[in-house]
Design a protein around this motif. Structure first.
Motif, mmCIF file in Angstrom:
data_model
loop_
_atom_site.group_PDB
_atom_site.id
_atom_site.type_symbol
_atom_site.label_atom_id
_atom_site.label_comp_id
_atom_site.label_asym_id
_atom_site.label_seq_id
_atom_site.Cartn_x
_atom_site.Cartn_y
_atom_site.Cartn_z
ATOM 1 N N MET A 1 0.846 -1.192 0.000
ATOM 2 C CA MET A 1 0.000 0.000 0.000
ATOM 3 C C MET A 1 0.885 1.245 0.000
ATOM 4 O O MET A 1 1.726 1.400 0.866
ATOM 5 N N PRO A 2 0.685 2.136 -0.984
ATOM 6 C CA PRO A 2 1.513 3.338 -1.043
ATOM 7 C C PRO A 2 1.301 4.211 0.186
ATOM 8 O O PRO A 2 0.186 4.364 0.669
ATOM 9 N N SER A 3 2.396 4.769 0.683
ATOM 10 C CA SER A 3 2.297 5.655 1.846
ATOM 11 C C SER A 3 2.495 7.091 1.377
ATOM 12 O O SER A 3 3.451 7.750 1.749
ATOM 13 N N ASP A 4 1.570 7.537 0.512
ATOM 14 C CA ASP A 4 1.701 8.894 0.041
ATOM 15 C C ASP A 4 0.417 9.667 0.305
ATOM 16 O O ASP A 4 -0.630 9.096 0.563
ATOM 17 N N ILE A 5 0.558 10.985 0.246
ATOM 18 C CA ILE A 5 -0.555 11.893 0.478
ATOM 19 C C ILE A 5 -0.628 12.823 -0.725
ATOM 20 O O ILE A 5 0.398 13.342 -1.174
ATOM 21 N N ILE A 6 -1.829 13.046 -1.233
ATOM 22 C CA ILE A 6 -2.025 13.972 -2.344
ATOM 23 C C ILE A 6 -2.874 15.125 -1.847
ATOM 24 O O ILE A 6 -3.922 14.923 -1.233
ATOM 25 N N LEU A 7 -2.394 16.329 -2.107
ATOM 26 C CA LEU A 7 -3.055 17.529 -1.612
ATOM 27 C C LEU A 7 -3.116 18.615 -2.677
ATOM 28 O O LEU A 7 -2.204 18.720 -3.504
ATOM 29 N N GLN A 8 -4.156 19.439 -2.618
ATOM 30 C CA GLN A 8 -4.146 20.696 -3.346
ATOM 31 C C GLN A 8 -3.567 21.706 -2.374
ATOM 32 O O GLN A 8 -3.990 21.762 -1.208
ATOM 33 N N VAL A 9 -2.570 22.471 -2.814
ATOM 34 C CA VAL A 9 -1.859 23.365 -1.898
ATOM 35 C C VAL A 9 -1.915 24.815 -2.383
ATOM 36 O O VAL A 9 -1.948 25.079 -3.588
ATOM 37 N N PRO A 10 -1.915 25.767 -1.458
ATOM 38 C CA PRO A 10 -1.890 27.183 -1.839
ATOM 39 C C PRO A 10 -0.558 27.538 -2.503
ATOM 40 O O PRO A 10 0.486 26.990 -2.133
ATOM 41 N N VAL A 11 -0.596 28.469 -3.437
ATOM 42 C CA VAL A 11 0.618 28.854 -4.161
ATOM 43 C C VAL A 11 1.688 29.410 -3.215
ATOM 44 O O VAL A 11 2.871 29.182 -3.417
ATOM 45 N N PHE A 12 1.281 30.128 -2.190
ATOM 46 C CA PHE A 12 2.235 30.673 -1.231
ATOM 47 C C PHE A 12 2.303 29.770 -0.003
ATOM 48 O O PHE A 12 1.817 30.102 1.065
ATOM 49 N N SER A 13 2.893 28.591 -0.199
ATOM 50 C CA SER A 13 3.031 27.625 0.898
ATOM 51 C C SER A 13 4.350 26.884 0.736
ATOM 52 O O SER A 13 4.945 26.870 -0.348
ATOM 53 N N ASP A 14 4.789 26.261 1.808
ATOM 54 C CA ASP A 14 6.032 25.489 1.753
ATOM 55 C C ASP A 14 5.929 24.346 0.752
ATOM 56 O O ASP A 14 6.883 24.075 0.017
ATOM 57 N N LEU A 15 4.771 23.665 0.712
ATOM 58 C CA LEU A 15 4.619 22.546 -0.220
ATOM 59 C C LEU A 15 4.622 23.025 -1.673
ATOM 60 O O LEU A 15 5.183 22.363 -2.550
ATOM 61 N N ALA A 16 4.029 24.176 -1.950
ATOM 62 C CA ALA A 16 4.083 24.718 -3.312
ATOM 63 C C ALA A 16 5.523 25.074 -3.677
ATOM 64 O O ALA A 16 5.966 24.814 -4.803
ATOM 65 N N ASN A 17 6.269 25.623 -2.728
ATOM 66 C CA ASN A 17 7.673 25.937 -3.002
ATOM 67 C C ASN A 17 8.463 24.670 -3.312
ATOM 68 O O ASN A 17 9.329 24.671 -4.202
ATOM 69 N N LEU A 18 8.170 23.586 -2.613
ATOM 70 C CA LEU A 18 8.836 22.312 -2.907
ATOM 71 C C LEU A 18 8.414 21.786 -4.280
ATOM 72 O O LEU A 18 9.217 21.186 -5.005
ATOM 73 N N ALA A 19 7.164 22.038 -4.657
ATOM 74 C CA ALA A 19 6.700 21.654 -5.991
ATOM 75 C C ALA A 19 7.445 22.447 -7.059
ATOM 76 O O ALA A 19 7.866 21.890 -8.085
ATOM 77 N N PHE A 20 7.644 23.737 -6.836
ATOM 78 C CA PHE A 20 8.393 24.558 -7.794
ATOM 79 C C PHE A 20 9.842 24.073 -7.911
ATOM 80 O O PHE A 20 10.410 24.068 -8.997
ATOM 81 N N THR A 21 10.418 23.646 -6.808
ATOM 82 C CA THR A 21 11.777 23.096 -6.836
ATOM 83 C C THR A 21 11.818 21.826 -7.671
ATOM 84 O O THR A 21 12.731 21.634 -8.487
ATOM 85 N N LEU A 22 10.836 20.961 -7.498
ATOM 86 C CA LEU A 22 10.761 19.734 -8.301
ATOM 87 C C LEU A 22 10.591 20.075 -9.776
ATOM 88 O O LEU A 22 11.229 19.467 -10.641
ATOM 89 N N ARG A 23 9.758 21.027 -10.087
ATOM 90 C CA ARG A 23 9.573 21.438 -11.477
ATOM 91 C C ARG A 23 10.879 21.923 -12.082
ATOM 92 O O ARG A 23 11.209 21.585 -13.224
ATOM 93 N N ARG A 24 11.655 22.699 -11.331
ATOM 94 C CA ARG A 24 12.965 23.153 -11.834
ATOM 95 C C ARG A 24 13.870 21.964 -12.120
ATOM 96 O O ARG A 24 14.553 21.933 -13.138
ATOM 97 N N GLU A 25 13.883 20.987 -11.201
ATOM 98 C CA GLU A 25 14.707 19.783 -11.407
ATOM 99 C C GLU A 25 14.336 19.091 -12.710
ATOM 100 O O GLU A 25 15.201 18.725 -13.505
ATOM 101 N N VAL A 26 13.041 18.880 -12.915
ATOM 102 C CA VAL A 26 12.573 18.117 -14.072
ATOM 103 C C VAL A 26 12.686 18.928 -15.362
ATOM 104 O O VAL A 26 13.281 18.474 -16.336
ATOM 105 N N PHE A 27 12.120 20.111 -15.376
ATOM 106 C CA PHE A 27 12.030 20.858 -16.629
ATOM 107 C C PHE A 27 13.320 21.611 -16.976
ATOM 108 O O PHE A 27 13.780 21.552 -18.110
ATOM 109 N N VAL A 28 13.906 22.290 -16.020
ATOM 110 C CA VAL A 28 15.092 23.106 -16.306
ATOM 111 C C VAL A 28 16.351 22.242 -16.346
ATOM 112 O O VAL A 28 17.086 22.241 -17.340
ATOM 113 N N THR A 29 16.598 21.476 -15.282
ATOM 114 C CA THR A 29 17.833 20.701 -15.203
ATOM 115 C C THR A 29 17.814 19.501 -16.152
ATOM 116 O O THR A 29 18.745 19.328 -16.938
#
Length: 145
Positions: A1-29
């Motif tokens: 059973m996967p131990s993950d959580i899926i959330l809709q997050v506000p743009v100005f939040s720590d989780l959104a900032n982590l999402a932006f970091t992941l996007r940079r890793e995938v798309f830019v790098t």
């Protein structure tokens, strides 16, 4: 059973900032998308979703609300998590969430090599392929005309 959580997050939040970091890793790098094109004005008004596994954001996407439907974009999965169902769980969650909100029409500009993945979730390609940031893309939607 996967131990993950899926959330809709506000743009100005720590989780959104982590999402932006992941996007940079995938798309830019990884894919060479220019950094100045990865973040855009839609980030301020889009709905942002994250999949958190063991305390780490491993997948993300955003939904831009448009007159013709909801545009799914910036779908990114951490390299080490690809092929393990993480992207599919996030996509299924977002589609169910939008449907529950009365917004079942979803479309996207998909990277051409990902068309098979999105097709598993009811999307079909239409129109001609085109280049966006030097990556081949095609439009996809999840409804019939």
């Amino acid at each position: 059973m996967p131990s993950d959580i899926i959330l809709q997050v506000p743009v100005f939040s720590d989780l959104a900032n982590l999402a932006f970091t992941l996007r940079r890793e995938v798309f830019v790098t990884e894919q060479g998308v220019p950094a100045e094109e990865e973040l855009d004005e839609y980030d301020l008004t889009a709905d942002h979703y994250v999949l958190v596994k063991d305390g780490t954001v491993v997948a993300t996407t955003r939904v831009i609300h448009k007159e013709e439907g909801c545009k799914l974009s910036r779908f990114a999965v951490r390299k080490a998590e690809r092929g393990h169902g993480v992207g599919g769980r996030l996509l299924a969650f977002v589609l169910a969430d939008l449907k529950a909100k009365g917004k079942p029409r979803v479309f996207m500009s998909a990277q051409s090599d990902k068309i098979g993945f999105y097709a598993k979730y009811g999307f079909h390609a239409y129109g001609e392929e085109y280049h966006e940031c030097d990556i081949l893309h095609q439009m996809m939607k999840n409804w019939a005309d």
